[in-house]
Write a protein that holds these residues in place. Structure first.
Motif, PDB file in Angstrom:
ATOM      1  N   GLY A  41       0.780  -1.230   0.000  1.00  0.00           N
ATOM      2  CA  GLY A  41       0.000   0.000   0.000  1.00  0.00           C
ATOM      3  C   GLY A  41       0.808   1.275   0.000  1.00  0.00           C
ATOM      4  N   HIS A  42       1.990   1.253   0.645  1.00  0.00           N
ATOM      5  CA  HIS A  42       2.803   2.467   0.728  1.00  0.00           C
ATOM      6  C   HIS A  42       4.244   2.069   1.036  1.00  0.00           C
ATOM      7  CE1 HIS A  42       3.118   6.794   0.959  1.00  0.00           C
ATOM      8  NE2 HIS A  42       3.806   6.689   2.082  1.00  0.00           N
ATOM      9  N   PRO A  43       5.046   1.753   0.020  1.00  0.00           N
ATOM     10  CA  PRO A  43       6.419   1.283   0.225  1.00  0.00           C
ATOM     11  C   PRO A  43       7.301   2.156   1.112  1.00  0.00           C
ATOM     12  CG  PRO A  43       5.753   0.874  -2.020  1.00  0.00           C
ATOM     13  CD  PRO A  43       4.654   1.696  -1.396  1.00  0.00           C
ATOM     14  N   PRO A  44       7.132   3.491   1.132  1.00  0.00           N
ATOM     15  CA  PRO A  44       7.971   4.265   2.069  1.00  0.00           C
ATOM     16  C   PRO A  44       7.739   3.886   3.538  1.00  0.00           C
ATOM     17  CG  PRO A  44       7.097   5.712   0.382  1.00  0.00           C
ATOM     18  CD  PRO A  44       6.419   4.379   0.212  1.00  0.00           C
ATOM     19  N   PHE A  45       6.511   3.529   3.907  1.00  0.00           N
ATOM     20  CA  PHE A  45       6.253   3.081   5.277  1.00  0.00           C
ATOM     21  C   PHE A  45       6.908   1.726   5.535  1.00  0.00           C
ATOM     22  CE2 PHE A  45       2.074   5.662   5.795  1.00  0.00           C
ATOM     23  CZ  PHE A  45       2.811   6.800   6.076  1.00  0.00           C
ATOM     24  N   GLU A  46       6.887   0.862   4.522  1.00  0.00           N
ATOM     25  CA  GLU A  46       7.574  -0.428   4.651  1.00  0.00           C
ATOM     26  C   GLU A  46       9.070  -0.198   4.868  1.00  0.00           C
ATOM     27  OE1 GLU A  46       8.299  -4.521   2.114  1.00  0.00           O
ATOM     28  OE2 GLU A  46       8.169  -2.593   1.072  1.00  0.00           O
ATOM     29  N   ALA A  47       9.656   0.688   4.091  1.00  0.00           N
ATOM     30  CA  ALA A  47      11.088   0.977   4.223  1.00  0.00           C
ATOM     31  C   ALA A  47      11.406   1.538   5.606  1.00  0.00           C
ATOM     32  CB  ALA A  47      11.516   1.960   3.134  1.00  0.00           C
ATOM     33  N   ARG A  48      10.510   2.337   6.132  1.00  0.00           N
ATOM     34  CA  ARG A  48      10.717   2.893   7.476  1.00  0.00           C
ATOM     35  C   ARG A  48      10.713   1.785   8.525  1.00  0.00           C
ATOM     36  NH1 ARG A  48       7.436   7.995  10.030  1.00  0.00           N
ATOM     37  NH2 ARG A  48       8.681   8.118  11.930  1.00  0.00           N
ATOM     38  N   LEU A  49       9.802   0.826   8.390  1.00  0.00           N
ATOM     39  CA  LEU A  49       9.787  -0.304   9.320  1.00  0.00           C
ATOM     40  C   LEU A  49      11.052  -1.144   9.190  1.00  0.00           C
ATOM     41  CD1 LEU A  49       6.124  -1.686   9.306  1.00  0.00           C
ATOM     42  CD2 LEU A  49       7.346  -0.641  11.205  1.00  0.00           C
ATOM     43  N   LEU A  50      11.512  -1.345   7.969  1.00  0.00           N
ATOM     44  CA  LEU A  50      12.723  -2.130   7.749  1.00  0.00           C
ATOM     45  C   LEU A  50      13.963  -1.449   8.324  1.00  0.00           C
ATOM     46  CD1 LEU A  50      12.091  -3.418   4.126  1.00  0.00           C
ATOM     47  CD2 LEU A  50      12.130  -4.767   6.231  1.00  0.00           C
ATOM     48  N   ARG A  51      13.948  -0.126   8.411  1.00  0.00           N
ATOM     49  CA  ARG A  51      15.077   0.613   8.995  1.00  0.00           C
ATOM     50  C   ARG A  51      14.973   0.741  10.513  1.00  0.00           C
ATOM     51  NH1 ARG A  51      13.908   4.167   4.729  1.00  0.00           N
ATOM     52  NH2 ARG A  51      12.973   5.580   6.245  1.00  0.00           N
ATOM     53  N   HIS A  52      13.821   0.386  11.082  1.00  0.00           N
ATOM     54  CA  HIS A  52      13.627   0.550  12.520  1.00  0.00           C
ATOM     55  C   HIS A  52      14.665  -0.286  13.268  1.00  0.00           C
ATOM     56  CE1 HIS A  52      11.721   0.330  16.483  1.00  0.00           C
ATOM     57  NE2 HIS A  52      11.107   1.450  16.119  1.00  0.00           N
ATOM     58  N   PRO A  53      15.340   0.299  14.271  1.00  0.00           N
ATOM     59  CA  PRO A  53      16.406  -0.446  14.948  1.00  0.00           C
ATOM     60  C   PRO A  53      15.935  -1.669  15.726  1.00  0.00           C
ATOM     61  CG  PRO A  53      16.037   1.698  15.997  1.00  0.00           C
ATOM     62  CD  PRO A  53      15.204   1.660  14.757  1.00  0.00           C
ATOM     63  N   ARG A  54      14.710  -1.663  16.221  1.00  0.00           N
ATOM     64  CA  ARG A  54      14.226  -2.791  17.016  1.00  0.00           C
ATOM     65  C   ARG A  54      13.502  -3.836  16.163  1.00  0.00           C
ATOM     66  NH1 ARG A  54      13.863  -3.391  22.504  1.00  0.00           N
ATOM     67  NH2 ARG A  54      12.530  -5.112  23.110  1.00  0.00           N
ATOM     68  N   PHE A  55      12.660  -3.389  15.247  1.00  0.00           N
ATOM     69  CA  PHE A  55      11.825  -4.323  14.488  1.00  0.00           C
ATOM     70  C   PHE A  55      12.397  -4.688  13.124  1.00  0.00           C
ATOM     71  CE2 PHE A  55       8.729  -2.087  17.253  1.00  0.00           C
ATOM     72  CZ  PHE A  55       8.461  -3.161  18.075  1.00  0.00           C
ATOM     73  N   GLY A  56      13.223  -3.835  12.555  1.00  0.00           N
ATOM     74  CA  GLY A  56      13.791  -4.094  11.244  1.00  0.00           C
ATOM     75  C   GLY A  56      14.513  -5.429  11.141  1.00  0.00           C
TER      76      GLY A  56
END
Length: 116
Positions: A41-56
């Protein structure tokens, strides 16, 4: 359709945030679902999750190898055990067996995943 995936991603992320506070609601599975939904639905939000230090790292480990961390496995098994014990303590016969069966099936599946 993108709006549907975006909305589902935010709902999943909201459940993940609630799971960080509530003891028996899982966090990482909802983060994984949110990443999946945001990817559609929104790849920039996916990329943000993938960069998250805890959940990525958890998201990447699951996507690459289907792996769950040892700590995550232990937490899931503990939650299954508590749920099964509560079912045995408070549910009437034969309904008390449902959480036990779910714990055995779900716990076995989690435990057999590769470790991250």
């Amino acid at each position: 359709m993108r709006l549907f995936w975006l909305l589902l991603g935010f709902i999943s992320l909201g459940l993940a945030i609630a799971g960080a506070v509530l003891p028996l609601l899982p966090t990482v599975p909802f983060v994984l679902l949110a990443a999946y939904c945001f990817g559609r639905g929104h790849p920039p939000f996916e990329a943000r999750l993938l960069r998250h230090p805890r959940f990525g790292p958890h998201i990447r480990a699951w996507r690459e190898r289907g792996a769950i961390s040892r700590r995550g496995k232990q937490a899931a098994i503990a939650a299954f055990a508590v749920s099964a014990a509560l079912g045995l303590a408070f549910a009437p016969w034969p309904w008390m067996l449902a959480p036990v069966a779910a714990a055995l099936i779900g716990g076995s599946w989690v435990w057999t995943r590769p470790e991250a």
